[in-house]
Design a protein around this motif. Structure first.
Motif: not given
Length: 276
Positions: A258-260, A266-271
């Motif tokens: 779940x953490x991964x 979050x990484x995709x959202x930032x991109x």
């Protein structure tokens, strides 16, 4: 003397004989296997050779054996002891009780039965041996009942497992394991099931009496039964512990997954945000 009457009880806890002796003004040290022998009326120390009156044997593992004592004397003694010995505060004359008789009949062959023994000539060592055996017997009776109680508890846990419920707290499992190990420790070390009195190595008559009585009360067989049940309980506890650890490991794996996943989101959202 025509005979002696023995009544044994098992207390809920141990008796610190050296501490009790100090409180009674007895200036000596008692060995691990040695009982404290008192006059139940005066609470003064005596030896088996001193007279043929009332006596009470106290064993460190919680065994108490009265000789030639009526019920009122036993109750009064327990009440007085309750002020100094914690185990006597829950003394019950109805539970974990064993009675035995020693009869002295001249010109009779020695006889050892389930609830009495016959000897042609009395010797004080006979009282020591009989008291020791029946004290062991009632102590085993208490342990046997406690083992059966734990077996019932484990049976309930197995029923939950059969329904797919394995959520048993580690603290409860640790307490179960501790209780089971305590059964094995008390039956071997405390009750001294595997030990014989020193006198039996020197006196053949004493050895015969002790071994015959131990066989009559099935001390060895009962110990083996306790050991077998304890081993079975430990095996069951180990299974529950393994299941608990497996459940915890699976939970941790899901937490990591779940953490991964959250990190990827979050990484995709930032991109996406930077691209916009």
């Amino acid at each position: 003397m025509t005979g002696r009457e023995f009544t044994a009880f098992a207390l809920a806890g141990e008796i610190d004989l050296n501490r009790l002796a100090g409180q009674l003004g007895i200036h000596r040290r008692y060995r691990w296997e040695e009982p404290l022998l008192l006059n139940p009326d005066t609470l003064t120390p005596i030896t088996a050779e001193q007279g043929q009156g009332r006596q009470v044997y106290l064993y460190y593992f919680g065994g108490v054996v009265f000789i030639d004592c009526p019920d009122q004397v036993m109750a009064d003694f327990a009440h007085r002891m309750g002020n100094t010995v914690e185990a006597f505060k829950t003394f019950s004359a109805g539970r974990y009780r064993e009675t035995y008789s020693l009869r002295v009949e001249a010109r009779r062959e020695p006889v050892v039965a389930n609830n009495y023994a016959i000897v042609p000539v009395y010797a004080p060592i006979f009282s020591d041996l009989i008291a020791f055996v029946i004290a062991k017997s009632v102590a085993l009776e208490r342990i046997e009942e406690n083992v059966d109680t734990v077996l019932d508890e484990v049976e309930g846990l197995i029923a939950l497992l059969d329904k797919g419920k394995v959520g048993i707290p580690d603290r409860r499992l640790a307490k179960l394991a501790s209780t089971i190990l305590n059964f094995k420790y008390r039956s071997i070390s405390h009750v001294m099931i595997l030990d014989k009195p020193d006198i039996t190595w020197e006196d053949p008559a004493s050895e015969r009496l002790y071994l015959t009585m131990a066989n009559q009360f099935e001390l060895s067989q009962r110990y083996q039964e306790i050991k077998h049940k304890s081993d079975t309980l430990l095996d069951i506890t180990e299974v529950f512990s393994s299941l608990s650890h497996a459940r915890r490991a699976a939970r941790l794996e899901w937490i990591i997954i779940i953490l991964i996943f959250i990190e990827i989101v979050i990484y995709v959202f930032d991109i996406v945000r930077k691209g916009g």
